[in-house]
Write an enzyme that holds these catalytic residues in place. Structure first.
Site, PDB file in Angstrom:
ATOM      1  N   GLU A 227      -2.984  -5.788   4.394  1.00  0.00           N
ATOM      2  CA  GLU A 227      -4.323  -5.636   3.802  1.00  0.00           C
ATOM      3  C   GLU A 227      -5.420  -6.363   4.594  1.00  0.00           C
ATOM      4  OE1 GLU A 227      -3.563  -6.826  -0.203  1.00  0.00           O
ATOM      5  OE2 GLU A 227      -2.374  -5.033  -0.583  1.00  0.00           O
TER       6      GLU A 227
ATOM      7  N   LYS B 248       2.903  -3.751  -9.025  1.00  0.00           N
ATOM      8  CA  LYS B 248       3.066  -4.146  -7.628  1.00  0.00           C
ATOM      9  C   LYS B 248       3.776  -5.499  -7.519  1.00  0.00           C
ATOM     10  CE  LYS B 248       0.070  -4.984  -3.612  1.00  0.00           C
ATOM     11  NZ  LYS B 248      -1.313  -4.833  -3.126  1.00  0.00           N
TER      12      LYS B 248
END
Ligand code: AMP
Length: 614
Positions: free
Chosen positions: A173, A72
């Site tokens: 998030e 990521k």
């Protein structure tokens, strides 16, 4: 109309998680072994077999160079970026340059993009959900760190598509965490929530307001290179150093040794979240030139761990302060602190957060699952077109274009609620200029070249006319996913050009420099004039000066009614000046500069007076 089930996916640096909503309640899905989270690891064996998640993690030691973790961190990154350079020094797998100067991961001669690796993880989670629910899954909401830029969001969306999913939304998030926290609390009073998210690779802090079921992100900040991996690295370095001192041997030679060290370091950290002292024990770790094998045995205490990593924790706290400052808040304004991410299990992290915010964080959310749960809730609400959960997210970066003189003209300020669009009218800067080149930038510097270039395009065929006559409207739009599109329109002819801002990793550093150079001949000038830029600079200097004096005034006469009054007025003037800058209101700005200068005088008098009195 989209119908069907939607899954919420937390695609983490270290671990990933999938959740759904059933009868209005979100729940995470466990795999057949009962795990609710899956390591974000993909590996290829020498037999051509592809392994994902726990299976990939289990064989990482013996197959280190073909086991990809923390991918990521590479998603949407240019190969020559500092982040990729740094990754190359810490991971055992090979990172190479792709055809568009993007970072690729080489496994058995094949170059994979980080988005492809992400898609393998996403596909595994989709299959897990399909197995558990016994139905085909088409839709997903995927979360990303709030600080992800446009390129990283695009690449994550691509990963979803490659995994056979239609990505309904890319969600931040911390916003997802707040959604899950707020689920079922719609009736509560207005609340200000801080989401502190320290995961395996990234740190994020978001400040949200929850009111009548509406979530509004009022500020976000973060660091895409701060997380558990960095804590592991500190422990690994300490172990390597200690071992080198005792045995005169360098453990960094062998990828397999490094992988064993990494696992041991992480395990030791986990132990130290519950106990005060742990033993790192690695038998037969390395063989020296004489053929003798050496073991590693070292005691690590919680105190030592803190001393190795405390600056990393303090870095996260500084970012919290920055997020509060940009929302004009202090820790006292925060009603609830939510901890997200595996790293928040570390007692020292909890202590630092508690002491900074002056309150104990909420214990009602599960740090590993809350983000996926929020993504699932968002998915369900998109699917049902329900309006009772309204989500207002913000853009994490300031966006604009380069204008004449190499300046950065802001179109959308950071922390603006998305979706949004803003336009601004520009004029040509040269006589008979028939072409303009729009350089789309993101960043905080008023100098264009210090910001990041997101993309560029040309608007051609302008009427040849003396400079300043032809007007071009530039419009920026940000979708709810945080993806940016830019359009430029000749107001006279209606001619238009536009782009969806693509990953900047298609450009090399030289190409970027060349474009900036070229743009000097095809620039636009802000219609708000050079005068505005000049006054803005004066205002910014005055604000900085008054801010500095405020601290002194506070200390010396802050308690007196006269001092309090002056401080309150100064804050109001600073705020009004910021508004005048944002609204590009030149007359207002000039009047606020005068007010700032009066404030400076009053502050001087107050301080002088106090000194004489003393
Ligand atoms: P996440 O990205 O949220 O899955 O967080 C993963 C990170 O949390 C990794 O760096 C883990 O080492 C770390 N972590 C997980 N559990 C613990 C624990 N009990 N103590 C300390 N760190 C942990």
């Amino acid at each position: 109309m989209t119908t069907g089930r939607v899954i919420g996916i937390d695609l983490g640096t270290t671990n990933s998680c999938v959740a759904i909503v059933e009868q209005g309640r979100p729940r995470v899905l466990a795999n057949s072994a009962g795990y609710t989270t899956m390591p974000s690891i993909v590996a290829m064996t020498n037999k051509g077999e592809r392994l994902v998640g726990h299976l990939a993690k289990r064989q990482a030691i013996v197959n280190a160079t073909h086991t990809v973790y923390a991918s990521k961190r590479l998603i949407g990154q240019r190969w020559d970026s500092p982040i990729v350079k740094r990754m190359q020094t810490v991971v055992p797998y090979k990172i190479i340059s792709g055809p568009h100067n993007d970072a690729r991961i080489e496994i058995y001669g094949h170059a994979y993009s980080a988005a492809e690796i992400g898609s393998v993880i996403l596909a595994e989670l989709r299959e897990l959900a399909e197995e558990q629910l016994d139905e085909t899954i088409k839709y997903a909401v995927i979360t990303v760190p709030a600080y992800f830029n446009d390129a990283q969001r695009q690449a994550t969306k691509d990963a979803g598509r490659m995994a056979g999913l239609e990505v309904l939304r890319i969600l931040n998030e911390p916003t997802a965490a707040a959604l899950a926290y707020g689920h079922g609390r719609q009736d509560e009073d207005e609340k200000c929530i801080a989401v502190y998210d320290l995961g395996g690779g990234t740190f994020d802090i978001s400040i949200l307001e929850l009111k009548d079921g509406v979530f509004e992100v009022i500020s976000t900040a973060g660091d895409t290179f701060l997380g558990g991996e960095d804590f592991d690295q500190r422990v690994i370095e300490w172990l390597i150093f200690g071992f080198a001192k005792a045995n005169k041997l360098d453990l960094r030679r062998e990828p397999m040794t490094m992988q064993r060290l990494k696992e041991a370091a992480e395990k030791a950290r986990w132990d130290l979240s519950t106990i005060q002292e742990t033993e790192v024990n690695l038998p037969f770790l390395i063989t020296d030139n004489a053929g003798k094998t050496h073991n590693l045995q070292q005691t690590l205490t919680r105190e030592k761990l803190v001393s190795l990593c405390d600056d990393l924790i303090q870095r996260s706290i500084k970012i919290c302060q920055f997020a509060l400052d940009s929302a004009n808040l202090t820790p006292k304004h925060i009603d609830e602190v939510i901890l997200v991410g595996g790293m928040t299990r570390m007692p020292r992290v909890q202590q630092a957060v508690t002491s900074f915010f002056g309150r104990t964080p909420s214990r009602n959310v599960h740090p590993d699952e809350v983000v996926a749960l929020g993504a699932a809730l968002q998915g369900a609400s998109l699917m049902e077109q329900r309006n009772n959960v309204l989500l207002l997210d913000v853009t994490p970066h300031t966006l604009g274009i380069m204008i004449a003189g190499g300046f950065f003209q802001i179109l959308i300020d950071k922390n603006t609620t998305v979706p949004c669009s803003r336009s601004h009218i520009f004029t040509t800067v040269k006589d008979y200029q028939t072409q303009v080149k729009i350089l789309v930038l993101q960043g905080e510097s008023f100098r264009a070249e210090e910001n990041q270039l997101l993309g560029a395009f040309v608007l051609d065929g302008l009427r040849p006319a003396p400079r300043g006559e032809v007007e071009v409207e530039v419009k920026f739009s940000i979708s709810a996913d945080g993806i940016v599109s830019v359009a430029a329109r000749d107001l006279e002819t209606g001619q238009q050009q536009s782009i969806i801002v693509e990953a900047s990793n298609h450009l090399t550093e030289e190409e970027i420099q060349r474009m900036i150079e070229e743009n000097r001949d095809h620039a636009l000038a802000s219609k708000t004039s050079k005068e505005f830029l000049r006054q803005r600079e004066i205002a910014e200097q005055d604000i900085e000066y008054v801010q500095r004096m405020k601290t002194k005034v506070q200390k010396i006469v802050g308690e007196l009614p006269l001092g309090q009054d002056a401080l309150r007025k100064a804050n109001e003037i600073i705020e009004r000046t910021h508004h005048a800058i944002a609204a590009e209101d030149l007359p207002q700005l000039i009047s606020e500069i005068a007010a700032l200068q009066r404030t400076r005088k009053i502050f001087h008098q107050l301080l002088e007076h106090a000194q004489k009195g003393a």
